[in-house]
Design an enzyme around this catalytic site. Structure first.
Site, PDB file in Angstrom:
ATOM      1  N   ASP A 107      40.168  36.452  38.713  1.00  0.00           N
ATOM      2  CA  ASP A 107      40.429  37.885  38.469  1.00  0.00           C
ATOM      3  C   ASP A 107      39.515  38.873  39.211  1.00  0.00           C
ATOM      4  OD1 ASP A 107      41.557  36.338  36.484  1.00  0.00           O
ATOM      5  OD2 ASP A 107      40.739  37.479  34.820  1.00  0.00           O
ATOM      6  N   GLU A 120      46.178  38.882  28.322  1.00  0.00           N
ATOM      7  CA  GLU A 120      44.873  38.974  28.980  1.00  0.00           C
ATOM      8  C   GLU A 120      44.796  40.268  29.810  1.00  0.00           C
ATOM      9  OE1 GLU A 120      43.712  34.331  29.743  1.00  0.00           O
ATOM     10  OE2 GLU A 120      44.987  35.196  31.273  1.00  0.00           O
TER      11      GLU A 120
END
Ligand code: FRU
Length: 506
Positions: A48, A230
Site C-alpha cells: 500500500d 481496508e
C-alpha cells in the site's frame, strides 16, 4: 488489412520510436519488467501507498515495505519524494517496527496549528497516524493486536520519532482495526479519522490527534462485502459547484474481477456521519491490480489518487527478481453525472506530460474505415489516446504482442457494453492460477463518442475509458518485451489517435 496504409503508419511510428530501444540491462531500475514511468522501490517488497501528503512544494509518498525480502514481511514505512508525482527519489526508511509491532498503513497530516503539541517553534510537525500491528498478539489469539499510533517529524519528513504515548487509539476488541486516514475538518476545527473496522468504516474525531472520540459507523449493510474492509479515505469534491463527499473503501477479497479492489461511495458528511446518495456498488477501478489507493492530503481542492498496482491473490508470486510490485500512475479525481447517478472519474495527472518524449498524431484520414492497423514499436512506456466519433460504438481493440506470440489485448465489447483487458496469453502466468484472466468493466457513459486512454509500461497497463469513468488496471509479464502494436476498429471513424512515448523517470 490494407498493407500500404499499415506500413505507412508503421514507418511513421518506427522512425519516432526506434531511437529508444527497450533496455533489458540489469542497471538499477532497468531490470526486466521494471516500470519506467511508475514508482517502485529500488529493491524489495512494496504494497500500500501510505501517508501521501503535499508539503512545502514536495509530494511525500510513504509505502508498506519489507526491506529484507521480496515477499510481504514485517512492515516498515518506506519513503519517497517528488516535485511532480511522476519522478520519485527514494529516501531512507521512515518508520521501523518496534515493541508495539509492525507499521501498517496510515496517513500523514501537517499539524499547522500545533494542535498535537508535537511541533517546534516555527516548525509544524508532520504527524503520521498509522496502525501498530502486533504479530505476537495475533499469534496468541488476541483480538486487540491492531492499534493506532503516532510518529512525527519536524524536519519536513527527513527524520521521524514515535510518540511516547502510543497507541493513541486502542482496539476495543475488533480483529481488523486499521488503516487510519486523517484530515482536518475545518468547519468544526477538528481532525477526522476514517478507520477500517472489519466490515465497516468507523469515523472518529479529535482536537489534538491524541485523544479520539468515536462519531459513527458506516457501511455494514452497504457496498461489497466479499472480504474485509481496508484503507478508507474520505474527502470532498465538487460537482457543478455543489460539494459532495467521496468515501473510498478497499476490500480483499471480493473485487469485481476477483481478489483485491477499491469501491467508493458518494454522499454527504456533516463532521460526524457519512450519508450516501446512492446504494449502488461502484469501483474506482475494476481491474485486478489497483488496490489500497488513497489520495494525497494538503492539495487544496485538487484530489490525486495513487493505488498499489497489485492483488493479494498473487502479489507475492509475480515473477520479478529484485523488487516486487509498484504504484499506479497518479490519477486526478473528479465527479461526473451520468445515467442519473454520480460517478467518480479518474484520469492520469497532467504532470505526466513532463515525461512525454513526443506526440505522434496518426492522420485521421488514414485511419478512417481502416481495420487492423499495424505498427512496430520499440519501446515502452507509451501513452495511447484514442477517440472515436460514431453513430454506435462498435467492438474495437488494441493489441500489444511479441514474436513469441504473447499478446495483451485491451478493447471494447459492444454486445455486452463493457471494456476489457485480456491477459490470458500475455506472458508468464504459471506462478498463480488466478492470473491469466480477462477482466471487465461496464461502460457507464451513454455518449455516442467513445475514448480510451492507455498508459502502458514494461509490465502494466492502465485503461481510462470515457473520460475516466470506466477504468481497468492490470500487470503482465511477457517473456520478451512487446514490439508490435495492432488495432482493430471495425470501420468506426477514429477522430484521434495519439501515441506518446514516455521517457524513463529513472
Ligand atoms: C492492505 C493491507 C492493510 C494493512 C497493510 C499491511 O493491502 O492489508 O489493511 O495495513 O496492507 O501491509
Amino acid at each position: 488489412m490494407d498493407i500500404k496504409k499499415g506500413l505507412l503508419i508503421g514507418s511513421i511510428l518506427m522512425a519516432a520510436l526506434s531511437s529508444q530501444a527497450q533496455k533489458t540491462t540489469t542497471k538499477p531500475y532497468h531490470e526486466p519488467y521494471r516500470l519506467q514511468a511508475h514508482f517502485s522501490p529500488k529493491a524489495h517488497w512494496v504494497n500500500d501507498p501510505n501517508g501521501m501528503v503535499y508539503y512545502k512544494g514536495t509530494y511525500h509518498l510513504f509505502f508498506q515495505h519489507y526491506p529484507k525480502g521480496t515477499v510481504w514481511g514485517p512492515m516498515h514505512w518506506g519513503h519517497a519524494i517528488s516535485k511532480d508525482m511522476i519522478h520519485w527519489k527514494e529516501l531512507p526508511i521512515a518508520l521501523y517496527p518496534d515493541q508495539l509491532g509492525y507499521i501498517f498503513s496510515g496517513s500523514v497530516v501537517i499539524d499547522e496549528n500545533n494542535t498535537s503539541g508535537l511541533g517546534a517553534k516555527g516548525k509544524p510537525a508532520m504527524v503520521a497516524i498509522f496502525t501498530h500491528h502486533d504479530p505476537k498478539g495475533e499469534k496468541a489469539g488476541s483480538s486487540k493486536f491492531q492499534n493506532q499510533s503516532l510518529a512525527y517529524s519536524i524536519d519536513e519528513g527527513q527524520t521521524w520519532k514515535k510518540y511516547a504515548g502510543n497507541p493513541v487509539l486502542k482496539n476495543p476488541g475488533i480483529k481488523d482495526f486499521r488503516d487510519p486516514k486523517v484530515f482536518w475538518y475545518d468547519k468544526d476545527k477538528k481532525w477526522v479519522m476514517s478507520l477500517a473496522t472489519k466490515d465497516r468504516i468507523t469515523f472518529y474525531s479529535s482536537l489534538n490527534l491524541k485523544d479520539w472520540k468515536k462519531e459513527s459507523d458506516f457501511g455494514q449493510m452497504l457496498g461489497a462485502h466479499g472480504g474485509v474492509w481496508e484503507c478508507p479515505d474520505l474527502f470532498p469534491l465538487k460537482l457543478n459547484g455543489k460539494e459532495y463527499w467521496v468515501l473510498l473503501v478497499s476490500i480483499n477479497p471480493g473485487g469485481p474481477n476477483k481478489g483485491s479492489a477499491t469501491q467508493y461511495f458518494v454522499g454527504h458528511f456533516d463532521g460526524k456521519v457519512f450519508t450516501p446518495t446512492s446504494t449502488q456498488t461502484k469501483w474506482i477501478d475494476y481491474g485486478p491490480d489497483d488496490y489500497a489507493g488513497v489520495t494525497f492530503g494538503n492539495t487544496g481542492n485538487r484530489k490525486v489518487f495513487l493505488g498499489w498496482m497489485g492483488n493479494w491473490d498473487y502479489a507475492n508470486q509475480v515473477p520479478t527478481v529484485k523488487w516486487r510490485n509498484a504504484m499506479t500512475i497518479p490519477r486526478e479525481l473528479s465527479l461526473k453525472l451520468t445515467t442519473g447517478d454520480i460517478y467518480l472519474a479518474s484520469n492520469p495527472v497532467k504532470e505526466i506530460k513532463k515525461v512525454v518524449a513526443k506526440t505522434i498524431k496518426v492522420d485521421a484520414a488514414l485511419l478512417a474505415k481502416n481495420n487492423n492497423i499495424f505498427s512496430v514499436i520499440k519501446q515502452t512506456p507509451t501513452q495511447y489516446t484514442l477517440k472515436f466519433k460514431t453513430q454506435a460504438v462498435k467492438d474495437y481493440s488494441v493489441m500489444l504482442s511479441n514474436a513469441n506470440g504473447e499478446q495483451l489485448i485491451v478493447g471494447y465489447d459492444a454486445k455486452n457494453s463493457r471494456y476489457y483487458i485480456d491477459r490470458t496469453k500475455a506472458g508468464q502466468h504459471g506462478f498463480s492460477k488466478d492470473f491469466a484472466t480477462i477482466s471487465y468493466v461496464p461502460r457507464v457513459s451513454t455518449s455516442l463518442e467513445s475514448d480510451m486512454q492507455l498508459v502502458v509500461d514494461a509490465s502494466s497497463v492502465e485503461l481510462f475509458a470515457d473520460g475516466g469513468l470506466s477504468n481497468l488496471t492490470g500487470v503482465f509479464f511477457p517473456k520478451k518485451p512487446y514490439t508490435r502494436l495492432s488495432m482493430v476498429n471495425n470501420g468506426m471513424e477514429i477522430e484521434d489517435l495519439e501515441l506518446q512515448p514516455l521517457r524513463s523517470i529513472w
